[in-house]
Design an enzyme around this catalytic site. Sequence first.
Site, PDB file in Angstrom:
ATOM      1  N   THR A   1      43.534  36.597  74.453  1.00 29.72           N
ATOM      2  CA  THR A   1      43.147  35.229  74.801  1.00 29.72           C
ATOM      3  C   THR A   1      41.636  35.049  74.861  1.00 29.72           C
ATOM      4  O   THR A   1      40.901  36.000  75.168  1.00 29.72           O
ATOM      5  CB  THR A   1      43.763  34.878  76.174  1.00 29.72           C
ATOM      6  OG1 THR A   1      43.156  33.681  76.662  1.00 29.72           O
ATOM      7  CG2 THR A   1      43.525  35.968  77.213  1.00 29.72           C
ATOM      8  N   ASP A   2      41.190  33.821  74.643  1.00 28.79           N
ATOM      9  CA  ASP A   2      39.762  33.489  74.794  1.00 28.79           C
ATOM     10  C   ASP A   2      39.296  33.630  76.245  1.00 28.79           C
ATOM     11  O   ASP A   2      38.098  33.722  76.515  1.00 28.79           O
ATOM     12  CB  ASP A   2      39.479  32.067  74.277  1.00 28.79           C
ATOM     13  CG  ASP A   2      40.323  30.970  74.926  1.00 28.79           C
ATOM     14  OD1 ASP A   2      41.110  31.277  75.847  1.00 28.79           O
ATOM     15  OD2 ASP A   2      40.188  29.800  74.504  1.00 28.79           O
ATOM     16  N   GLU A   3      40.254  33.648  77.189  1.00 21.15           N
ATOM     17  CA  GLU A   3      39.859  33.663  78.604  1.00 21.15           C
ATOM     18  C   GLU A   3      39.155  34.955  79.010  1.00 21.15           C
ATOM     19  O   GLU A   3      38.513  35.006  80.054  1.00 21.15           O
ATOM     20  CB  GLU A   3      41.079  33.415  79.500  1.00 21.15           C
ATOM     21  CG  GLU A   3      41.736  32.082  79.186  1.00 21.15           C
ATOM     22  CD  GLU A   3      42.622  31.551  80.294  1.00 21.15           C
ATOM     23  OE1 GLU A   3      42.414  31.924  81.460  1.00 21.15           O
ATOM     24  OE2 GLU A   3      43.516  30.764  79.987  1.00 21.15           O
TER      25      GLU A   3
ATOM     26  N   TYR B   1      44.244  36.944  85.790  1.00 23.56           N
ATOM     27  CA  TYR B   1      44.947  36.958  84.495  1.00 23.56           C
ATOM     28  C   TYR B   1      43.993  37.420  83.403  1.00 23.56           C
ATOM     29  O   TYR B   1      44.289  38.349  82.638  1.00 23.56           O
ATOM     30  CB  TYR B   1      45.488  35.547  84.163  1.00 23.56           C
ATOM     31  CG  TYR B   1      45.812  35.360  82.693  1.00 23.56           C
ATOM     32  CD1 TYR B   1      46.884  36.034  82.099  1.00 23.56           C
ATOM     33  CD2 TYR B   1      45.047  34.506  81.884  1.00 23.56           C
ATOM     34  CE1 TYR B   1      47.184  35.866  80.747  1.00 23.56           C
ATOM     35  CE2 TYR B   1      45.339  34.337  80.531  1.00 23.56           C
ATOM     36  CZ  TYR B   1      46.402  35.020  79.971  1.00 23.56           C
ATOM     37  OH  TYR B   1      46.684  34.860  78.632  1.00 23.56           O
TER      38      TYR B   1
ATOM     39  N   LYS C   1      44.035  40.808  81.030  1.00 24.02           N
ATOM     40  CA  LYS C   1      44.085  40.761  79.562  1.00 24.02           C
ATOM     41  C   LYS C   1      42.891  41.534  78.982  1.00 24.02           C
ATOM     42  O   LYS C   1      43.043  42.267  77.994  1.00 24.02           O
ATOM     43  CB  LYS C   1      44.073  39.312  79.062  1.00 24.02           C
ATOM     44  CG  LYS C   1      45.339  38.532  79.328  1.00 24.02           C
ATOM     45  CD  LYS C   1      46.583  39.091  78.622  1.00 24.02           C
ATOM     46  CE  LYS C   1      46.485  38.984  77.118  1.00 24.02           C
ATOM     47  NZ  LYS C   1      47.737  39.500  76.472  1.00 24.02           N
TER      48      LYS C   1
END
Length: 334
Positions: free
Chosen positions: A125-127, A149, A153
């Site tokens: 993810t970009d997060e 989260y 990741k």
Amino acid sequence: MQILVTGGAGFIGSNYVRMLVSDAEAQGRRPQVTVLDKLTYAGNPANLESVAGRVTFVQGDICDAGLLARVVPGHDLVVNFAAETHVDRSIEDSGDFVRTNVLGTQALMQACLDAGTRRVVHVSTDEVYGSIATGAWSEDAPVSPNSPYAASKAGGDMIALACARTHGLPVSVTRCGNNYGPFQYPEKVIPLFITNLLRGRRVPLYGEGNNVRDWIHVEDHCRGIQVVAERGAAGEVYHIAGTAELTNRELTTHLLEGLGCDWSRVEHVPDRKGHDLRYALSDKKLRALGYAPAISFDRGLASTIDWYRTHSAWWEPLVGDAGPSPARPSPAPQ
Ligand code: NAD
């Protein structure tokens, strides 16, 4: 080619499995797909109903090394979607996030090393990058995650990349923006708002709704993953960027209009703790491999609204009377 899809009963994984099956059948081939999924609250056998009997399903945990040693061998490609994915849940308790997203990724990468798997894609993810005020991240940006989260990741990504560098595991990591489309569990903002509006309820908007997200239709994401699986290089990260950068306020306007509702249906709720302001990815590297998104936001959102309108039998059991998570009236994008 025998393909193992971990987390294939979730939102994106099940869309990816349907794509694999329809691509194989369009070419006159029998699909050779195994799904390994723990079936957490987010995993749903109904997501795979349309391909039942045409894929092999194994219920199990990617943290279970013994199970992986039995399931992974014999697969040419492993694509890992298995994860805990809801930011708000990670803020309440991050134990399962660290377990699945870090330790589970490690166990899966080890199983692929042991089995000599020829190709692995780890979906991320970009997060992991944190928040960016202007511009867009390229793949060499440092990770700087803010939510539990995103931190979990980032941990999984680092393990996967370390397995490529240290052991030569042929794994690539994909990082994508916010997905929308059919079969998304109705705790995430788009299906939450659609199902609330369809039920005559109000929708909870965090703060002033100024947080910016870049939206991509799930089918474009799945196509991007496939390009990386087929043409990506081992040990490399690839971005799969969205097609519509919107504030949550703008997104809410689109959803209200799409469902014929007005702003009286919006309830402002206190902002999420540590809420990242903006994510944005540059996808030049993936486009150089021939990828381009095909679904405009307007078309994709209209078809998504239509899907939820016509599939209440899918989502009604998930929301019940009180909604999917009454303690958590969250418009959380991920
Ligand atoms: P999801 O929550 O809908 O599905 C996750 C699936 O993983 C579920 O089927 C669940 O049962 C399964 N699972 C969870 N823990 C497991 C375990 N220990 N072992 C085996 N299976 C397990 O998630 P999603 O939205 O489909 O996301 C899939 C992947 O894509 C995740 O890695 C996520 O980080 C990434 N991603 C999602 C988005 C998005 O907008 N949804 C954006 C970028 C990246």
